[in-house]
Design a protein around this motif. Structure first.
Motif, PDB file in Angstrom:
ATOM      1  N   LEU A  34      22.354  18.137 -75.515  1.00 13.33           N
ATOM      2  CA  LEU A  34      21.670  19.212 -74.808  1.00 13.33           C
ATOM      3  C   LEU A  34      22.529  19.640 -73.627  1.00 13.33           C
ATOM      4  O   LEU A  34      22.872  18.809 -72.777  1.00 13.33           O
ATOM      5  N   SER A  50      30.052  23.082 -75.568  1.00 15.66           N
ATOM      6  CA  SER A  50      29.250  23.333 -76.768  1.00 15.66           C
ATOM      7  C   SER A  50      30.115  23.331 -78.026  1.00 15.66           C
ATOM      8  O   SER A  50      29.605  23.085 -79.125  1.00 15.66           O
ATOM      9  N   ASP A  69      26.425  18.904 -82.709  1.00 14.18           N
ATOM     10  CA  ASP A  69      25.006  19.326 -82.717  1.00 14.18           C
ATOM     11  C   ASP A  69      24.550  19.766 -81.334  1.00 14.18           C
ATOM     12  O   ASP A  69      23.478  19.356 -80.852  1.00 14.18           O
ATOM     13  N   LYS A 102      23.090  21.973 -78.352  1.00 14.65           N
ATOM     14  CA  LYS A 102      22.157  23.061 -78.041  1.00 14.65           C
ATOM     15  C   LYS A 102      22.501  23.543 -76.638  1.00 14.65           C
ATOM     16  O   LYS A 102      22.398  22.779 -75.675  1.00 14.65           O
ATOM     17  N   PHE A 159      21.877  26.148 -73.455  1.00 11.49           N
ATOM     18  CA  PHE A 159      20.958  27.073 -72.798  1.00 11.49           C
ATOM     19  C   PHE A 159      21.587  27.486 -71.471  1.00 11.49           C
ATOM     20  O   PHE A 159      21.954  26.641 -70.657  1.00 11.49           O
ATOM     21  N   HIS A 207      13.678  19.182 -75.328  1.00  9.67           N
ATOM     22  CA  HIS A 207      14.844  18.710 -76.083  1.00  9.67           C
ATOM     23  C   HIS A 207      15.455  17.435 -75.504  1.00  9.67           C
ATOM     24  O   HIS A 207      16.151  16.699 -76.218  1.00  9.67           O
ATOM     25  N   SER A 213      17.603  13.897 -77.251  1.00  5.37           N
ATOM     26  CA  SER A 213      19.056  14.122 -77.176  1.00  5.37           C
ATOM     27  C   SER A 213      19.796  12.834 -76.845  1.00  5.37           C
ATOM     28  O   SER A 213      19.356  12.050 -76.001  1.00  5.37           O
TER      29      SER A 213
END
Length: 538
Positions: free
Chosen positions: A357, A377, A382, A384, A386, A399, A403
């Motif tokens: 995350l 990222s 995997d 995520k 934001f 999340h 994580s």
């Protein structure tokens, strides 16, 4: 008036009267006073026994307290008992282990209690359980069954049976005794597996068993103005007097003054880059001579875990300089609030699977955050991502619990006046220490890539009040946080290097060390390459 025999007689009389009362707080005060009287009269053994009884009374009272603030407040003016016991034990090398136990009891106890409340809910299907873990789980299930039966019997309106309730209570007490016996045999790891709260006192052998083979734990402890260092490995324990508090206080202030100069305009930093480096290295060398040189010959392992005390929580041990090289040139380094907390972090369950995350909140002051999190990222599996207004508390809450890795690139705000309101900035809100401590974040690693995210107010009892506390309580196994306001561009490069090495299979401590060495080739000043520290499991 200095009539020690008279004072001793009065104190003995008071203690005799207290034997008829159930008042551990008064017993603590009287026994502590008796210890002081005996010490003033050069009766070392009598002083030792009195201090021990005073400590037992303190532990009895503390064990019945509920609430973090109450425990910290109760403990803050009672630390002299532990300091005096350590001081007396240091006079004999065969009491070093006992002294180490008292040191641990005087440090971060409330934090240990908080960590022991974050429990795993076990099931019979969990793999790798020992027979003892299964027994503990079965005892707990049976106890819950008996408690429910007792409650149902008591709630029956007219026809409940006192005899039946008594029988159920007796059976419940027998299961409680079985459970307590099993818990005494359980290691820290087994207690976590069984979903039990870990006792706030972790034994020396449990700490040793939690340490990897090529690791030394260096724990500092202040006794009045003196500071001692305990160097613990799997097979030895040494205790060495190293320095005095007043000297460290002055040297640390000088170092912090040098670091603070990086808030000045870029032209000044460019013009005086070499004098700034030499001045900082001089202060780091002075701190090295006080804190490391007296124990240098004992530091022969690859990895060092530093457990500071008081002001030493603000010292970047990895950047201490011997005049030729930095400590991180020879060792990988991590930190812990106490040896017991270190052992708990080593045993703590974390998300071994799950994605990464990444939250990033860039602004005009830190535009490189966008480049940083976009690069991460692509590096992390995997992931995520934001960004900005999308990097909300709800996202972290939703999340974060699943994580394996959580990275938050944002501004951190350290509140010296009220550390409970230290916070990190998210999209549309600020997340305080209190908010963080009530999240579920059982990640292997949480990284706060921002300014001063690792700073704490150190309260009596060496309780760290800051984001470190909140994140450990939320369930993190390891943390990477900053000791001072960081540089936007060099932080981006640090984080990209760190995660690149982690993805190549390096341990967290080794990835930190390699990244620091590489970044130092481009940024010579420790301000750029040394702000981040690894806390918890290395």
């Amino acid at each position: 008036m200095n009539d020690i025999p008279l004072a001793e007689r009065h104190c003995q009389s008071t203690l005799a009267e207290l034997e008829q009362l159930d008042s551990p707080l008064l017993q603590y005060q009287a026994n502590f006073l008796m210890g002081e009287i005996a010490r003033a009269g050069a009766k070392t053994q009598e002083a030792y026994q009195s201090y021990r009884r005073a400590r037992e009374a303190i532990e009895h009272v503390r064990g019945n307290l509920r609430g973090e603030e109450l425990k910290i407040a109760f403990f803050q003016n009672k630390l002299e008992v532990y300091e005096n016991l350590v001081d007396l034990c240091l006079r004999s090398s065969d009491r070093f282990e006992e002294a180490f136990g008292y040191i641990e009891q005087a440090k971060s106890r409330a934090l240990m209690d908080l960590l022991s409340q974050s429990v795993h809910v076990p099931s019979a299907a969990d793999p790798g359980q020992s027979e003892l873990v299964r027994s503990i789980r079965n005892f707990r299930e049976e106890l819950n069954w008996y408690y429910n039966l007792i409650e149902r019997e008591q709630l029956r309106p007219e026809d409940h049976s006192q005899e039946r309730i008594k029988q159920l209570e007796q059976q419940a007490r027998a299961r409680e005794a079985d459970l307590m016996r099993a818990l005494k045999e359980a290691t820290v790891a087994e207690a976590h597996q069984a979903g039990m709260q870990v006792a706030s006192k972790v034994s020396l052998e449990e700490i040793r068993s939690a340490m990897p083979a090529d690791t030394a734990l260096v724990e500092y402890f202040r006794i009045q103005d003196r500071t001692i260092a305990c160097v613990l490995t799997r097979d030895r324990l040494n205790m060495v007097p190293v320095t005095v508090h007043s000297r460290i206080q002055k040297l640390l202030q000088l170092l912090q003054l040098q670091i603070s100069k990086f808030r000045l305009n870029p032209q000044y930093l460019t013009t005086f880059s070499q004098p700034l480096l030499l001045s900082t290295e001089a202060h780091l060398k002075n701190l090295y001579q006080e804190l490391i040189l007296p124990i240098r010959q004992l530091l022969v392992t690859e990895h060092l875990v530093f457990v500071p005390h008081g002001l030493l929580h603000y010292v970047p041990f990895h950047a201490l300089h011997d005049g030729t090289s930095y400590l991180v040139d020879r060792h990988s380094i991590s930190y812990a609030p106490s040896a017991s907390v270190y052992a708990v972090c080593q045993a703590k369950e974390a998300n071994a699977s799950g994605g990464s995350l990444i939250l990033g909140v860039p602004d005009a002051q830190a535009p490189s955050i966008r480049t940083e999190v976009e690069a991460l990222s692509r590096i992390l599996p995997d992931a995520k991502l934001f960004m900005g207004e999308a990097a909300t508390e709800d996202v972290l809450r939703t999340h974060g619990r699943s994580s394996r890795l959580v990275h938050i690139a944002t501004h951190g705000y350290f509140r010296q006046d009220n550390p409970m309101f230290s916070s990190i900035r998210l999209g549309g809100s600020h997340l305080s220490l209190y908010d963080i401590s009530h999240l579920q974040l059982p990640a292997e690693l949480i990284v706060l890539s921002g300014c001063a995210t690792g700073l704490n107010v150190v309260t009596p009892g060496d309780e760290l009040m800051g984001l470190v506390r909140g994140l450990l309580q939320a369930g993190a196994q390891s943390l990477i946080l900053s000791l001072w306001d960081v540089h936007d561009e060099s932080t981006k490069e640090f984080m990209i290097g760190l995660y690149t090495h982690l993805q190549k299979g390096s341990s967290k401590a080794q990835a930190m060390r390699t990244t620091m060495l590489e970044l130092r080739e481009r940024y010579r000043h420790p301000y750029h390459w040394a702000p981040f520290s690894l806390i918890g499991k290395g």
